[in-house]
Design a protein around this motif. Structure first.
Motif, mmCIF file in Angstrom:
data_model
loop_
_atom_site.group_PDB
_atom_site.id
_atom_site.type_symbol
_atom_site.label_atom_id
_atom_site.label_comp_id
_atom_site.label_asym_id
_atom_site.label_seq_id
_atom_site.Cartn_x
_atom_site.Cartn_y
_atom_site.Cartn_z
ATOM 1 N N ALA A 21 0.828 -1.209 0.000
ATOM 2 C CA ALA A 21 0.000 0.000 0.000
ATOM 3 C C ALA A 21 0.864 1.261 0.000
ATOM 4 O O ALA A 21 0.553 2.224 -0.708
ATOM 5 C CB ALA A 21 -0.943 -0.004 1.200
ATOM 6 N N ILE A 22 1.978 1.258 0.760
ATOM 7 C CA ILE A 22 2.868 2.424 0.740
ATOM 8 C C ILE A 22 3.504 2.556 -0.645
ATOM 9 O O ILE A 22 3.581 3.644 -1.210
ATOM 10 C CB ILE A 22 3.962 2.326 1.829
ATOM 11 N N ALA A 23 3.921 1.417 -1.200
ATOM 12 C CA ALA A 23 4.457 1.444 -2.567
ATOM 13 C C ALA A 23 3.408 2.022 -3.502
ATOM 14 O O ALA A 23 3.708 2.789 -4.411
ATOM 15 C CB ALA A 23 4.866 0.048 -3.008
ATOM 16 N N GLY A 24 2.149 1.657 -3.256
ATOM 17 C CA GLY A 24 1.053 2.208 -4.056
ATOM 18 C C GLY A 24 0.997 3.722 -3.963
ATOM 19 O O GLY A 24 0.759 4.408 -4.953
ATOM 20 N N ASP A 25 1.246 4.254 -2.750
ATOM 21 C CA ASP A 25 1.255 5.703 -2.598
ATOM 22 C C ASP A 25 2.416 6.345 -3.349
ATOM 23 O O ASP A 25 2.280 7.412 -3.931
ATOM 24 C CB ASP A 25 1.354 6.078 -1.106
ATOM 25 N N TYR A 26 3.587 5.698 -3.320
ATOM 26 C CA TYR A 26 4.754 6.193 -4.056
ATOM 27 C C TYR A 26 4.506 6.207 -5.566
ATOM 28 O O TYR A 26 4.877 7.123 -6.264
ATOM 29 C CB TYR A 26 5.932 5.240 -3.869
ATOM 30 N N LEU A 27 3.949 5.083 -6.033
ATOM 31 C CA LEU A 27 3.819 4.902 -7.479
ATOM 32 C C LEU A 27 2.550 5.588 -7.963
ATOM 33 O O LEU A 27 1.618 4.954 -8.425
ATOM 34 C CB LEU A 27 3.791 3.411 -7.834
ATOM 35 N N SER A 28 2.518 6.898 -7.793
ATOM 36 C CA SER A 28 1.358 7.657 -8.250
ATOM 37 C C SER A 28 1.444 7.790 -9.761
ATOM 38 O O SER A 28 2.398 7.348 -10.391
ATOM 39 C CB SER A 28 1.355 9.032 -7.598
ATOM 40 N N ALA A 29 0.430 8.432 -10.320
ATOM 41 C CA ALA A 29 0.454 8.656 -11.761
ATOM 42 C C ALA A 29 1.665 9.502 -12.132
ATOM 43 O O ALA A 29 2.263 9.321 -13.189
ATOM 44 C CB ALA A 29 -0.830 9.338 -12.194
ATOM 45 N N ALA A 30 2.034 10.417 -11.211
ATOM 46 C CA ALA A 30 3.197 11.266 -11.483
ATOM 47 C C ALA A 30 4.448 10.411 -11.607
ATOM 48 O O ALA A 30 5.309 10.668 -12.445
ATOM 49 C CB ALA A 30 3.369 12.295 -10.368
ATOM 50 N N ALA A 31 4.538 9.354 -10.769
ATOM 51 C CA ALA A 31 5.717 8.501 -10.821
ATOM 52 C C ALA A 31 5.695 7.608 -12.062
ATOM 53 O O ALA A 31 6.684 7.520 -12.789
ATOM 54 C CB ALA A 31 5.792 7.656 -9.561
ATOM 55 N N PHE A 32 4.565 6.960 -12.291
ATOM 56 C CA PHE A 32 4.482 6.001 -13.388
ATOM 57 C C PHE A 32 4.512 6.698 -14.748
ATOM 58 O O PHE A 32 5.399 6.463 -15.569
ATOM 59 C CB PHE A 32 3.201 5.174 -13.224
ATOM 60 N N LEU A 33 3.541 7.598 -14.961
ATOM 61 C CA LEU A 33 3.464 8.263 -16.261
ATOM 62 C C LEU A 33 4.500 9.378 -16.364
ATOM 63 O O LEU A 33 5.152 9.527 -17.394
ATOM 64 C CB LEU A 33 2.061 8.840 -16.460
ATOM 65 N N GLY A 34 4.640 10.141 -15.268
ATOM 66 C CA GLY A 34 5.522 11.301 -15.293
ATOM 67 C C GLY A 34 6.992 10.939 -15.446
ATOM 68 O O GLY A 34 7.683 11.485 -16.298
ATOM 69 N N VAL A 35 7.468 9.976 -14.638
ATOM 70 C CA VAL A 35 8.893 9.654 -14.672
ATOM 71 C C VAL A 35 9.278 8.977 -15.986
ATOM 72 O O VAL A 35 10.278 9.331 -16.606
ATOM 73 C CB VAL A 35 9.305 8.778 -13.461
#
Lengths: 517, 111
Positions: free
Chosen positions: A48-62
């Motif tokens: 769940a914490i990993a889920g918070d890290y991997l936001s759309a900003a992380a997945f799509l943005g990075v």
């Protein structure tokens, strides 16, 4: 909108609604609502914490940023991964040992004052709203691309769904939606990365050679986006220290039963994020090589659709629909966590503890929590409808900056500094928050000499995109000065008594269930 | 006023007494030294990345076209996993030390 996209989309929505339905039956108390009754297992909370890290900003943005700017984009990946260590080494266990539902609970364990709670709750609400607008704006743009529906309808769909999860299933549903989404995301990126590697005969060298020859050697070193050391150092500081001050991450430590489980959670998160962010290289360079700069830019100037476009190249409509649906689940999960965190600050801290002095029955607490969720959701949806043209990564980096400058100093001082007092806590939080907002408002994201590049035309007074390098030290200094200049002699004995209690609790985890506030 | 509170079991804990124990303070000192020295090390190694990234040392090619910045970043990923593992191991020993402190407190008759 084609049939495959709709099927994936409906499957994910259906799955999460079933989870919410099951969770709703178990959510009867305020503790269930805010912290899933503190009963999550280490791996569950870790996902769940990993889920918070991997936001759309992380997945799509990075992945988009790596495609457009090469190594400059990868700075983010490094920041998100190393941030785990700060959480693990200095935050997770004392947080679990001292806190109950919110950051403010943890601070008032030491300083039982309404002004502390009020300032901490306000900071939480500001961070949550900034972060949420960023997610909702991103969601709107993504859903518009994938399904061709209007921005405002897309925002409303996401808004209604996140409110449903939180309202009925509370933290249990939100956590499970995060777990499902993190697993899907890990699978999806693993699949994309493998398909990219197949194209390069499983050779990392070959991929870098191709990028260097076909796209230019500037992708192999920083410099396309960040040209100055100080700018990138400032951004990196916000990432690594800001994570530990983000209220929706901190809140997750209250969902486990003890410090040992909190530590196990972060251990899981560290592995998941390290694997995920290693894969962003393949997503970014894959998109750059197979989709091409022109097409990525044509779809989105910020590169936010690089990953879905890569999926389309590698696996056609079906893979793109799957990745799109996963991205949708990602956004839903993150905004649900944010709604819950915002609601805890409004209903538990401001309404329950400040206005009603904690004199609420269990039933009233649950009603307050649900009312708070609806209000924070409505405010964010309305703001997101007007914020369509705002730069999403700018809002997110701001949330990190405030987390690092306003929350982190006060958390560290509260746990580790004996002389720290309540005036120091207020000055640290207010200074961190205000300096981020003021310096940010004078920065290049708000002012640009080029028309259309920022909100106003003009020369930025502060050349830093993220002012963390100034504001983090300011937060720490303000906490120090506030404390030594104000030392309240009358309550010294009492303050020392409480600090001793805090020190014993934080270090031994004794009577975690007895945190009294 | 004694610094006590009741746990769920109705057993009072005297925090002042525990805080005054030599074994408690030794344990906390040891733990904090470990936590803060490792934290300082990884924060320094981390913040060197954006600083060195613009210097020739990390801009040159290490393997084929893979430049120093990528290699250094990979090093930071490995560092994170290693230090995470180190922490989990070390924390288990801290848990034992904390339990020993509490056991000593109980044995002294502090209820």
């Amino acid at each position: 909108m084609n049939l495959v996209s709709i099927s994936f989309f409906l499957a994910i929505v259906g799955l999460t609604l079933v989870v919410t339905y099951i969770a709703a039956k178990r959510t009867s108390s305020a503790a269930d609502f805010y912290t899933a009754g503190g009963g999550l297992k280490g791996w569950q909370n870790g996902f769940a914490i990993a889920g918070d890290y991997l936001s759309a900003a992380a997945f799509l943005g990075v992945s988009g940023a790596i495609a457009l700017t090469g190594f400059d984009g990868f700075f983010f990946s490094v920041g998100y991964v190393v941030a785990n260590l700060v959480l693990l080494y200095v935050i997770a266990e004392p947080m679990r040992n001292l806190g109950r539902y919110t950051l403010a609970d943890m601070l008032t364990a030491r300083f039982n004052e309404k002004r502390i709670r009020g300032v901490a709750a306000s900071g939480t609400i500001i961070i949550v709203i900034l972060y949420m607008i960023a997610q909702l704006v991103g969601a709107g743009a993504l859903i518009k691309l994938l399904f061709g529906i209007e921005y405002w309808i897309a925002v409303l769909i996401v808004g209604v769904m996140m409110t449903t999860y939180v309202l009925f299933g509370g933290m249990t549903a939100t956590s499970w939606v995060q777990i499902i989404k993190a697993s899907l995301l890990l699978f999806g990126t693993g699949l994309l990365a493998t398909l990219v590697l197949v194209k390069f005969d499983f050779s990392l060298m070959k991929m870098f050679d191709t990028i260097a020859v076909d796209h230019g050697e500037e992708f192999l070193v920083p410099g396309i986006k960040y040209t100055s050391t100080i700018d990138s150092v400032s951004m990196m500081m916000a990432l690594v220290l800001g994570t530990s001050g983000l209220p929706h991450i901190l809140m997750r430590f209250f969902t486990v039963k003890d410090a040992k489980t909190a530590r196990a959670s972060i251990s899981w998160t560290t592995w998941i994020t390290a694997i995920f962010f290693s894969l962003t290289i393949f997503l970014g360079f894959g998109a750059l090589n197979f989709v091409g700069l022109d097409q990525i830019l044509a779809e989105s100037k910020a590169g936010n659709t690089a990953a879905p476009l890569l999926a389309h190249y590698l696996g056609g409509d079906v893979l793109m629909a799957f990745i799109g649906a996963v991205a949708f689940a990602t956004i839903l999960a993150v905004v649900s966590g944010l709604v819950l965190t915002g609601a805890s600050a409004i209903s538990h801290d401001i309404y329950g503890e400040i206005i009603k002095n904690g004199q609420l029955t269990e039933k009233q607490q649950v009603i307050a929590a649900r009312t708070g969720s609806i209000s924070i959701a409505i405010v964010s949806i309305i703001l997101a409808l007007f914020a369509q043209s705002l730069n999403v990564s700018f809002l997110v980096s701001f949330a990190f900056c405030i987390g690092a400058s306003a929350n982190l100093p006060v958390i560290l001082y509260t746990i580790y500094w004996k002389k720290f007092n309540s005036t120091g806590a207020v000055t640290a939080m207010v200074t961190g928050l205000v300096s981020c907002l003021v310096l940010g408002a004078m920065g290049p994201n708000v002012w640009s000499p080029v028309e259309g590049a920022a909100i106003f035309v003009g020369t930025p007074l502060v050349p830093l995109a993220v002012p963390a390098i100034i504001t983090i030290p300011l937060g720490f200094i303000a906490g120090y000065l506030g404390t030594i200049l104000s030392s309240n002699k009358a309550t010294d004995a009492e303050a020392e008594r409480i600090y001793k209690e805090i020190r014993v609790k934080a270090n031994t985890g004794v009577s975690v269930s007895d945190v009294s506030h | 006023m004694a610094n006590v509170s009741n746990t769920k079991q109705g057993q009072a804990i005297d925090y002042d007494a525990i805080e005054a124990m030599e074994s408690f303070n030794r344990f906390v000192r040891k733990k904090n030294t470990f936590l803060f020295s490792i934290t300082a090390i990884f924060l320094i190694l981390y913040i060197l990345l954006p600083i060195l990234a613009f210097q020739p040392v990390l801009q040159q090619k290490f393997f084929g076209n893979i430049t120093g910045v990528w290699v250094y970043s990979a090093g930071l990923f490995i560092m994170t996993i290693v230090l995470c593992t180190v922490y989990v191991k070390k924390a288990a020993s801290f848990d034992k030390a904390a339990a020993a402190v509490l056991a000593e407190y109980q044995a002294k008759g502090g209820k």
